[in-house]
Structures are given as C-alpha cells and as structure tokens.
Design a protein around this motif. Structure first.
Motif, PDB file in Angstrom:
ATOM      1  N   HIS A   1       0.749  -1.023  -0.186  1.00 44.17           N
ATOM      2  CA  HIS A   1       0.277  -0.062   0.019  1.00 44.17           C
ATOM      3  C   HIS A   1       1.121   1.227  -0.065  1.00 44.17           C
ATOM      4  N   TYR A   2       1.948   1.243   0.174  1.00 39.27           N
ATOM      5  CA  TYR A   2       2.725   2.424   0.318  1.00 39.27           C
ATOM      6  C   TYR A   2       3.989   2.307  -0.787  1.00 39.27           C
ATOM      7  N   VAL A   3       4.419   3.234  -1.789  1.00 40.00           N
ATOM      8  CA  VAL A   3       5.049   3.180  -2.810  1.00 40.00           C
ATOM      9  C   VAL A   3       6.665   3.481  -2.353  1.00 40.00           C
ATOM     10  N   THR A   4       7.634   3.093  -2.979  1.00 41.87           N
ATOM     11  CA  THR A   4       9.182   3.305  -2.817  1.00 41.87           C
ATOM     12  C   THR A   4       9.439   4.751  -2.469  1.00 41.87           C
ATOM     13  N   PRO A   5      10.543   4.884  -1.676  1.00 38.84           N
ATOM     14  CA  PRO A   5      10.880   6.447  -1.400  1.00 38.84           C
ATOM     15  C   PRO A   5      11.386   6.957  -2.885  1.00 38.84           C
ATOM     16  N   LEU A   6      11.866   6.291  -3.494  1.00 36.42           N
ATOM     17  CA  LEU A   6      12.314   6.716  -5.098  1.00 36.42           C
ATOM     18  C   LEU A   6      10.978   7.276  -5.645  1.00 36.42           C
ATOM     19  N   PHE A   7       9.985   6.511  -5.834  1.00 34.19           N
ATOM     20  CA  PHE A   7       8.712   6.873  -6.509  1.00 34.19           C
ATOM     21  C   PHE A   7       8.253   8.378  -6.030  1.00 34.19           C
ATOM     22  N   HIS A   8       8.514   8.311  -4.417  1.00 33.20           N
ATOM     23  CA  HIS A   8       8.175   9.882  -3.983  1.00 33.20           C
ATOM     24  C   HIS A   8       9.124  10.968  -4.476  1.00 33.20           C
ATOM     25  N   TRP A   9      10.433  10.573  -4.745  1.00 25.86           N
ATOM     26  CA  TRP A   9      11.454  11.607  -5.047  1.00 25.86           C
ATOM     27  C   TRP A   9      11.269  12.013  -6.552  1.00 25.86           C
ATOM     28  N   PHE A  10      10.603  11.332  -7.152  1.00 27.47           N
ATOM     29  CA  PHE A  10      10.939  11.364  -8.590  1.00 27.47           C
ATOM     30  C   PHE A  10       9.361  11.671  -9.214  1.00 27.47           C
ATOM     31  N   SER A  11       8.445  11.816  -8.300  1.00 25.79           N
ATOM     32  CA  SER A  11       7.072  12.361  -8.576  1.00 25.79           C
ATOM     33  C   SER A  11       6.756  13.540  -8.194  1.00 25.79           C
ATOM     34  N   GLY A  12       5.730  14.110  -8.947  1.00 25.94           N
ATOM     35  CA  GLY A  12       5.213  15.413  -8.368  1.00 25.94           C
ATOM     36  C   GLY A  12       6.098  16.529  -8.128  1.00 25.94           C
ATOM     37  N   ALA A  13       6.218  17.154  -7.349  1.00 22.54           N
ATOM     38  CA  ALA A  13       7.075  18.484  -7.134  1.00 22.54           C
ATOM     39  C   ALA A  13       8.286  18.273  -6.539  1.00 22.54           C
ATOM     40  N   ALA A  14       8.453  16.810  -6.046  1.00 24.13           N
ATOM     41  CA  ALA A  14       9.582  16.719  -4.926  1.00 24.13           C
ATOM     42  C   ALA A  14      11.184  17.404  -5.697  1.00 24.13           C
ATOM     43  N   MET A  15      11.260  17.162  -6.789  1.00 22.72           N
ATOM     44  CA  MET A  15      12.733  17.703  -7.043  1.00 22.72           C
ATOM     45  C   MET A  15      12.934  19.062  -7.308  1.00 22.72           C
ATOM     46  N   ILE A  16      11.851  19.655  -7.858  1.00 22.07           N
ATOM     47  CA  ILE A  16      11.800  21.074  -8.169  1.00 22.07           C
ATOM     48  C   ILE A  16      11.411  21.764  -6.757  1.00 22.07           C
ATOM     49  N   GLY A  17      10.740  21.045  -5.900  1.00 25.07           N
ATOM     50  CA  GLY A  17      10.476  21.613  -4.416  1.00 25.07           C
ATOM     51  C   GLY A  17      11.773  21.752  -3.827  1.00 25.07           C
ATOM     52  N   ALA A  18      12.378  20.671  -3.668  1.00 26.38           N
ATOM     53  CA  ALA A  18      13.683  20.437  -2.793  1.00 26.38           C
ATOM     54  C   ALA A  18      14.792  21.421  -3.492  1.00 26.38           C
ATOM     55  N   PHE A  19      14.680  21.742  -4.677  1.00 27.39           N
ATOM     56  CA  PHE A  19      16.009  22.598  -4.951  1.00 27.39           C
ATOM     57  C   PHE A  19      15.468  23.915  -5.406  1.00 27.39           C
ATOM     58  N   PHE A  20      14.368  24.155  -5.871  1.00 26.38           N
ATOM     59  CA  PHE A  20      13.990  25.614  -6.112  1.00 26.38           C
ATOM     60  C   PHE A  20      12.909  26.222  -5.272  1.00 26.38           C
ATOM     61  N   ILE A  21      11.972  25.502  -4.848  1.00 27.11           N
ATOM     62  CA  ILE A  21      11.115  26.141  -4.073  1.00 27.11           C
ATOM     63  C   ILE A  21      11.302  26.433  -2.570  1.00 27.11           C
ATOM     64  N   LEU A  22      11.549  25.105  -2.001  1.00 23.10           N
ATOM     65  CA  LEU A  22      12.024  25.425  -0.213  1.00 23.10           C
ATOM     66  C   LEU A  22      13.286  26.261  -0.294  1.00 23.10           C
TER      67      LEU A  22
END
Lengths: 344, 182, 512
Positions: free
Chosen positions: A256-277
């Motif tokens: 029921h819970y996807v892998t951490p890599l899925f979370h890293w590479f979906s949605g706005a995680a990367m742009i959020g981590a480096f550009f937004i936050l």
C-alpha cells in the motif's frame, strides 16, 4: 562622487545574477518537459512571465517605487516560471494569468515586495488555483505515446486561449491525472501498489515522462549547489526526510505504500527541494533552521501525499513551513565567535 | 440551598484572605509605573510639560492626568517610548510644544551682576557662583532646560545649541539611492 | 609544522598588492607644511604645549598626553608652529579637530635624543618612555602601546605579531618586513620582555613570500629563540587581531574579553618596529610607512612624516588627473577623506587615490533577500542579515541581543551582499546610536540625582529656616518668661533645641 561606503571594491555578485542562474538551472527540466509533454508548457511559461513582469511593474508604480531596478532583478520571472511549472500545461490562459497576478500582487507586493514576503509567491499562486479551480488543475497533458490522440501545438494553443478542442476529441482523451493522483485513486479502490505501477503511465521510477523531468530539475539543482547559490541543507534534509518517512511506510506495508524513489521522482519533489523550498526570502537563515524547516516540509509533504486529499503536498508543506520561519530563526541562532562554550 | 450559600461564602472568604495576604506579602513599594515613566523622561527638569519637573509629569501620566506628548526635550522618540511603555498610540506634539536642538546655557560673564536668581532657578544645581560674584554654568551638568533664562534681570544668559564635534559625532543612518526613493 | 586553525567565513577580494611592491620604500620629501592632529590615538586628545610662532625641533613633543588612555604627539621635523586650530582631519565624520600646523624650515634638525639602557631600565620606565614617544598601534586601532605592553597581571604565553596585512592594496607592512625585519624582531623582543611572554608568533599571509623569507632569515640571523614566522592562508580578514590569534593559537577571544586574559597579546609588525626605534634610539613616532596606490602613476611605499598633507604625498607618486577622492586605509574598511589636504596620521597605512574609472560606483541597493551570504563570510559568526533588519528598524535592543557589538566592521558582509546593501554602515550607525543613548541615559540619571538632591536641599533649607524661626520665637518667648520669672530652667531648654538645627551629614543623603 560615488561609493560613499566601504568596501569600495566592485561587488562580486548581484540579486539579478543569482536569480538569473536559478532560471538557468530550470532549463534542463523545462527542456525535458517539452520533450515528453510537448511545447504547451512554453506557452504557459511565456504567459506567466509576461503577466508577472506587468503585475510587478504595475505594483511598483502603485507603491511609488523605482521600476527598472526591480524588474531587472529577475525575481518576478522566477516566480512566474515556478508557478507555470507547477500547474498543468494545458491550463486555460486566464488561470495562468490569475495565478501569477495573485502571486506577484498579493503575496509579494502587499507584503512589501522583494525580500519581504513571508510566503513563497509561486506556491501561493498554486494554492489559490488548486482551491479555486480544482478540476482544471487535475487535467495534465498525457506524455508522448500514451494518449489515444495527441494534440498538435496549434490545437494546444487553441485550447489554452479559446477553450476549444478539435472536433471528436474529448479533454479526457488528451489529458490524465498525475501519477501521484492516479496512485491515490487506485489505492482507494483497494488495488495493490504493484498492480497500479504496472499501468502504462508509470515508468521506471515514477510517472512516465515526469520522472525524467524530475531528473532535469535534479540536474539543475546540483548546478545550484555547485555554484553555491543554495546550500545543501534544505535539499538534503527535505529529500532525506521524504526518503525516511516513505521508506518506513514502504517497508512496513509494500502493498500500500510506494517506494521512496517513487516519491522523489514524482510530483514536485525535486523542483520543490532545489527551487521552491530554497527560496531564501521565505526559508530560515540559520543552517540548523534550514534543516528543521526542510525536514518538517518533507514530513508534511509525505503526510499529504499518503493520507491527505490533495494529489501533491509540496505547496502546502512549503506554505505551512513558511509560517514557522521567524520562529525557527529565532530559536536556532548559532553562537558567535568566542562564545561557543558559554552559550548554546 | 443554605449549604450552597455557605460553601460559596466560605470560598469567597478563603479567596479574599489569599488575595489580602498576597497584597501585603507582594506589596510593591512606591508606584513602579511612575518610576518607569520617569526613567524614560529626559530629566531636563524644564517644566515645559506644565509640571514642576520630570517626576511630577511622570506621576501625572501614570494617573492618567496628562498626555504623553508634553515633553519636547524627549522628542518624537520619547513619545514613542512612552507609548510603547504604556501600550497606547503615540500622539504628535501639539502646536507650540516642539522639540528644539539640544543646547546648554551660557552666561555672559561681563554682563552678569551676580544676583543668584539663576542659581535659585536651576533645577540641577549646574550654576556655580555666589552673591555679587560672577556666575558660571557647569556645562557638563546643564540639561538645557532654559529655566535660568527668564529670571535673569540683565538678560545675560543665552542658550547655545550643542555643536556637533568629533567627540559627540554619530554615524548617520545610511541613505542610498533606492532607499531614498522607497 | 604548526597546525593552523581556521576562522569562520572570510572573503577573497582581488588583492592588487603587486602594484606597490615593485620598488623599495622611498623617503618622502619634507612637505611644505605639516598638519598634525592632536588626536592621533584612541582615548583623550593630547594637549598642545607649544605656542604659535614657536620654533620646534624634529622629535620635540608638541602635544601632551591627557588621561590614562592617551599618547604624546611630536613635531615630525624642525620648523615653526604657524597655527593651532581646528582643521579637517582623517575621520569619517568629516568634522574638524584640533591640529598643530608646522611650516618646516628644511633643516630637519633633531632634538637631543638617545636610546634607553634596555638592560637596566625597569619595565614601568620603558612603558612610560613608549607613552612619551607617542607609540601607538599602527595596524589601524592606534591604541597606546604602553597600555598594551602591560599584561595586567595575566600570564602571557604568546605574543602574536601581526604581519598578515589582509586588506587589498595595502603593502606597507609587507615592505617593512622585507626591508627592516631585524629591527621589527628587536622590537618584538622588547615587547616579549615587557609582557614576559614565552613565544612570539609572527603571522604573515602567504601571498607575501618575500616578507616571510626575510623574517625567517632575520630570526635565524638574530638567533631569536622561540620565535616563528608563520605563513597563514590568504583570506580577508585574517589580519584582524582576533582572527589572527585564532589562526595561530586556536584561541577565540570573545567580545568584551581582553586577549591578555587568555594569555595572548597582539601587536602589528610596524608597531614593533616603532617600539624598537623609540626605546633603542629614543626616536618618537614621527613617521611611518604609507602605501600610496590606486589611481597614481607609480604606486609605491613611502616613509612619510606624520602630518604630511595627503595631496602632497600622492603628488610624489604621480597623481592622475581624474582622481576625485582619496581613501585612507584599504578598500574594505577605509574612510573617505573629507579633503585632500588632511595630514597623514599614525593610523594612515595606505592612501588610495580614487576615480570612477578605477572604482566604479556601486549599483543601487536592493532589499535584503536573506540569502545569508553575509552570514557565510562573517568572521565573527554573526547573522548580519538579522542585524541589518534590526539596525534598519532602529530596534537597537534586539540588535544588541544579536551581538551587534561583536561585529568587527571588516566589511566582508557588504562585499558579498548581492543586494549591495551598505551593511557595515547600518552597524556603525546602530552602534553609535546605542552608545549615544547610553550616554544620554547616564546624563539623565545624573540630572535626576542632582535634581532630587536639590529638592531635598531646598526642603531641608526650608525646614531649617522654619526651625530657626520656631527656635527664635521660642527663645523670644522664653526670654520673656525668663525676664518675667527670672527662672534658670529656661536656659537648658534652649540648649536642648539646638541639636535639631545641625545639618545632616552628606553621606546620609538619599543617593538614588
């Protein structure tokens, strides 16, 4: 007479250069976006840029501030690009305009303009749009090769500006929900993660196409790190917390819970981590503060993604943590030279 | 019914006793608010506020009998400080009470007849001299209150603004192009 | 190999030191007049002890030190005193200060002077000689050296000699070390003796290999024990006393703490040289090495008489026509001179001729974007962006709480600020406001005290008068009774009334 104040040397850096480099760092991600999803995103970026500059100029004029130096600082452009990248490329033109104008006028200038806004303007714009027009915000372009029909660029323009699709093409045929959204919907239907990820919209790590765009933002983020425009604290703490929390849940219940890599590479995680936050204006100034801020944002992002009602959690995680910045800063003041032992 | 009344009465008595005890035990000597206000006032003792000195003015403010904009030597900043202290809105100076540059009194020693009237007027004993002898201002102690100017029968006292020198020079608030426009 | 320590932050501005190190130190010609400020040092201004029209000799004392923290001022050459008045001086305020103007007679005639018997003179006497010779710190702080050469009963282990010279453009210490290393070391030995220090560490930035080599050679040749010339990494502001002490010893001297309390004392190399000249040769501090650089034809170091007008000095180096202003000190911390005619003072290590072509005007400042580059480079490990907000909003209490006074005003934060905010100016503004307010508060408290005492006195006088009156009336009444009754007992009562009249001793007065 000039240079009344020491130091009299040429300053090595400027706000405008910093913002320009951040814009530059977004290019790989945008290029991949165009590659996988077509050029519609360029239309919304252009639209958002024009709106941002126009709103910025109008607000400066209203506030009786010099216009030229602030327009040249590139900060409005950055807000525009980040906002355009976080909403669906096929969003109607008026949505882009409303979101950008709101971001610049209300969340930036009403708080005092550059450097004084407590909230990330792009995320405010996003929040306004997702609350006001939730349906429009879920229609994302289907990546190349996945849809039954593919819109030509002219057709895309037609839809963005006129709201009209070619005859016998429905909106659902050319758009889809985001991978994160799809995952959530199907999990609600009691399907298992493995089953869901077998769907054609998923690629190797996360969403087909969107995972590659995330790689592009990661690349740009690494450039920002290398050129010392951002420090490692926020991306590392953010992605680390996301990894940790999603990892714990994934290990406990992989069905029921996807892998951490899925979370890293979906949605706005990367742009959020480096550009937004990492937006300096709305993030803490101390190193410890940055770690706390980003870690909490990572946690909130995961909670919203896994248990909340919205498809992605970056925007609200950012805004919620923005509120805490003054407090975090006040609590994490580091000791000064010579006072390391005596004071915390 | 009666028991309820009794209980309430008992509680009231107990609480009243506690309050009374606390009032005696934690009694604060004097009026701390007056002292706090007095600490903010510039201590020129000039009486421009209409009270005979800073302490009486502080007492009047504490009692709500005077507004906080009566002290020109304190300047706008003094009003702001009083407003912060009392939790009220700052109010601007009234028409004729306006702050003046800080100055010290100077006695023209050729004209002085040694009448001691100014010595009696000086609130901080900053004038030295005796009857029939020339008087001098102790500039370091002078608060610039101007109270000595009026009593002088020969008008030999003038107020000299304190000039800026290297020793009392202060760094300016930096003003740079965009700030000036802002 | 000694392990060096790091301090936080620092910047690498372009150094521009090569321009002025091509030729050896030259002797600057005697100028047409000398404008000697009587305020050459921190602390009290010296008192003029010569008259207008008086002939003075080179090295003759013309200003007497006043108060504990003060130092003597001397005539830099022989000539006639033509004025003792307020002149523009090298001070950021641009305000005039008391100066003695001397027109040289060209004879350069020394007053009688001789060195001290260094072996047999007691330390206190040597310190007094330093004070009389007007020796002050030449690194920029101009703190009287006699006060610093006293350990204040603390055990000093390390004497740090500062030859880092981290500011761009300045090379006067570099050239001094290259050319006069032996005398610097002799001065260092004297300071070591005065401080009873164990070792001497000489910190020199590694962009000065010639100076390092010269100092090392001189240490060997002079057989100096426990003395070491140590190359330190080039990084502004490694020449800050606290930063250099940190680099060489690892000790962090907090704000408000004397380095002597931690067993270290720090002197500039040029100060050590002046100490040697003053004690071994009896020469007061009347000249120093000054770098003349910037918008000039031949940037060079000169041995300059104190009081030499800046424009005459810059003319020696070939001033270019588009020079429109001068800076005293380096480009990071220097001050804009109010006029080209101000005299060189003991703190003048460098004169930079400026033009818009060489030093383009700073672009307009933008608001702070909290990027914290300033915090990254701050050697005092402050949060300059917070201090800026507080200083700007005039929240001085908050600024102090965030350690405003730990700021050493090195300018590293202003240098890296992408918004080009003159941060240091905000800090100096806030500091001087806070100091002024503290002074005002002290004055107000004193005024309150004096006022309260006066009220008490007036009250007491009134009471005394009333009592006297009462006593008089009583006495008169009693007199009447006495005359009526001719009684003896009334006399004793009058006597009993007297103690009430006595004035209370001052010690019992309320002193709040």
């Amino acid at each position: 007479m000039s240079a009344f104040f020491a130091p009299f040397l040429n300053k090595p850096d400027s706000v405008s250069q910093i913002m320009f480099k951040v814009l530059l760092a977004l290019i790989p991600g945008i290029a991949l976006y165009v590659w996988y999803f077509g050029p519609a995103i360029l239309v919304s970026i252009t639209l958002a840029s024009i709106t941002a500059l126009a709103t910025e100029a109008a607000m400066l004029k209203l506030r009786d501030r010099p216009i030229a130096p602030f327009l040249k600082d590139n900060s409005a452009l950055l807000t525009a690009w980040l906002l355009a990248l976080s909403i669906p490329p096929l969003a109607p033109w008026w949505m882009v305009v409303v979101g950008t104008a709101f971001a610049i006028s209300v969340s930036k200038h009403l708080y005092g303009g550059l450097g004084n806004n407590p909230f990330n303007p792009a995320m405010i714009g996003y929040a306004v749009l997702i609350i006001s027009f939730p349906v429009h915000m879920t229609h994302w372009i289907t990546p190349h090769g996945l849809g039954q029909v593919e819109l030509s660029f002219i057709d895309q323009l037609g839809y963005i500006f006129g709201g009209a699709l070619p005859p016998n093409v429905t909106l659902d045929a050319v758009t889809m929900a985001t991978p994160l959204d799809t995952l959530k919907t199907h999990l609600h239907l009691d399907e298992h993660v493995n089953q869901i990820l077998d769907m054609p919209i998923y690629g190797r790590l996360a969403g087909q196409g969107s995972e590659m765009v995330a790689w592009g933002f990661l690349l740009g983020g690494l450039y920002l790190l290398a050129s010392r425009i951002i420090s490692w604290h926020i991306p590392v703490a953010y992605l680390g917390t996301l990894l940790l929390t999603s990892g714990i849940f994934h290990l406990a219940d992989p069905a029921h819970y996807v892998t951490p890599l899925f979370h890293w590479f979906s949605g706005a995680a990367m742009i959020g981590a480096f550009f937004i936050l990492t937006d300096p204006v709305t993030s803490p100034t101390t190193q410890k503060g940055k770690l706390i801020f980003a870690a909490m944002a990572g946690l909130i992002t995961y909670l919203i993604r896994a248990f909340g009602g919205f498809p992605d959690g970056i925007a609200f995680a950012t805004l919620l943590m923005n509120i805490c910045v003054p407090l975090i800063d006040a609590w994490t003041q580091p000791p000064v030279f010579g006072n390391k032992e005596t004071k915390p | 019914m009666l028991s309820a009344l009794l209980v309430m009465a008992a509680i009231a008595i107990v609480l009243g006793a506690v309050l009374g005890f606390a009032a005696i035990k934690f009694r604060v000597q004097g009026n701390p608010l007056v002292d706090k206000i007095d600490a903010v006032l510039p201590q020129t003792q000039c009486g421009q506020c209409g009270f005979p000195g800073c302490k009486p003015y502080a007492t009047a403010i504490a009692a709500g009998e005077a507004t906080i904009n009566k002290c020109p030597p304190g300047g706008e900043e003094g009003i702001q400080k009083l407003a912060d202290l009392l939790g009220v809105d700052p109010i601007p100076f009234g028409g004729d009470t306006q702050p003046k540059p800080k100055s010290v009194a100077f006695i023209d020693e050729n004209t002085c007849i040694g009448c001691t009237l100014c010595i009696q007027a000086c609130p901080v004993d900053a004038i030295a001299g005796a009857a029939k002898q020339m008087h001098t201002i102790v500039a370091a102690e002078c608060t610039g209150c101007e109270l000595c100017v009026a009593p002088c029968p020969v008008d030999c006292i003038s107020m000299l603004p304190i000039e800026e020198q290297i020793t009392n020079w202060k760094w300016r608030y930096p003003v740079y192009p965009i700030q000036a426009a802002a | 190999m000694r392990t060096l320590h790091k301090f936080h932050g620092g910047v690498h501005p372009p150094t521009h030191k090569a321009e002025s190190t091509r030729t050896p130190i030259a002797q600057a010609a005697i100028p047409s007049k000398l404008v000697i400020s009587l305020h050459q040092h921190v602390g009290g201004r010296a008192k003029p002890i010569v008259q207008v029209g008086e002939r003075v000799l080179k090295g003759q004392k013309i200003g007497l030190s006043q108060g504990r923290q003060s130092s003597g001022v001397h005539a830099s050459t022989s000539g006639t005193v033509t004025a003792i008045d307020m002149q523009l001086v090298a001070h950021p305020s641009g305000l005039p200060d008391l100066c003695i103007t001397i027109v040289p007679d060209g004879k350069d005639e020394w007053i009688e002077h001789s060195g001290a018997d260094l072996k047999n003179t007691p330390h206190s006497e040597l310190r007094h000689k330093l004070r009389k010779a007007g020796v002050v710190g030449l690194g920029g702080a101009v703190f009287p050296s006699d006060l610093k050469a006293d350990a204040h009963r603390h055990k000093i282990t390390t004497l740090v000699l500062n030859g880092a010279e981290c500011e761009p453009y300045i090379t006067c210490d570099d050239m001094l070390m290259r050319e006069r290393a032996a005398d610097i070391l002799s001065g260092a030995e004297l300071l070591r003796e005065l401080l009873q220090a164990e070792e001497v560490l000489i910190g020199i930035e590694d962009n000065k290999p010639e100076a390092i080599a010269a100092m090392k050679r001189a240490i060997q040749d002079g057989r100096h024990e426990r003395m070491e010339a140590i190359p330190v990494p080039t990084m502004y502001p490694s020449g800050g006393a606290k930063q250099l002490i940190r680099i060489l010893t690892g000790i962090e001297v907090a704000h408000g703490v004397r380095s002597t309390e931690m067993g270290v004392q720090c002197f500039n190399v040029a100060t050590a040289y002046s100490v040697w000249r003053a004690l071994a040769h009896g020469e007061p501090l009347i000249s120093r090495v000054v770098t003349v650089t910037g918008n000039v034809e031949r940037a060079q170091n000169y041995e300059v008489l104190i009081g030499t007008p800046v424009n005459e000095l810059v003319a020696l180096a070939g001033n270019k026509p588009d020079t429109d202003r001068y800076i005293m000190g380096g480009p990071m911390m220097g001050v804009n001179l109010p006029a080209a005619t101000v005299g060189v003072i003991k703190a003048t290590n460098c004169i930079i001729a400026m033009s818009d072509a060489l030093f383009p005007p700073a672009p307009p400042a933008l608001p702070c974007i909290r990027c914290t580059r300033c915090a990254d480079v701050c050697p005092a490990e402050l949060q300059p962006q917070e201090l800026y907000w507080f200083a700007k909003a005039k929240e001085f209490g908050k600024a102090q709480q965030y350690h405003l006074f730990d700021c050493i005003e090195c300018g590293a934060c202003s240098y890296v600020c992408p918004s080009h905010i003159p941060l240091v100016q905000y800090y100096t503004f806030a500091k001087s406001e806070i100091r002024a307010r503290a002074e005002e508060k002290r004055n107000a408290d004193r005024a309150r005290e004096r006022h309260e005492f006066r009220e008490y006195r007036v009250e007491r006088e009134k009471q005394e008068k009333a009592e006297k009156l009462a006593a008089k009336e009583k006495a008169a009444k009693e007199q009447a009774i006495k005359t009526q009754l001719a009684s003896e007992s009334a006399l004793t009562e009058t006597g009993a009334a007297r103690p009430l009249e006595t004035v209370q001793p001052e010690a019992a007065l309320p002193k709040e």
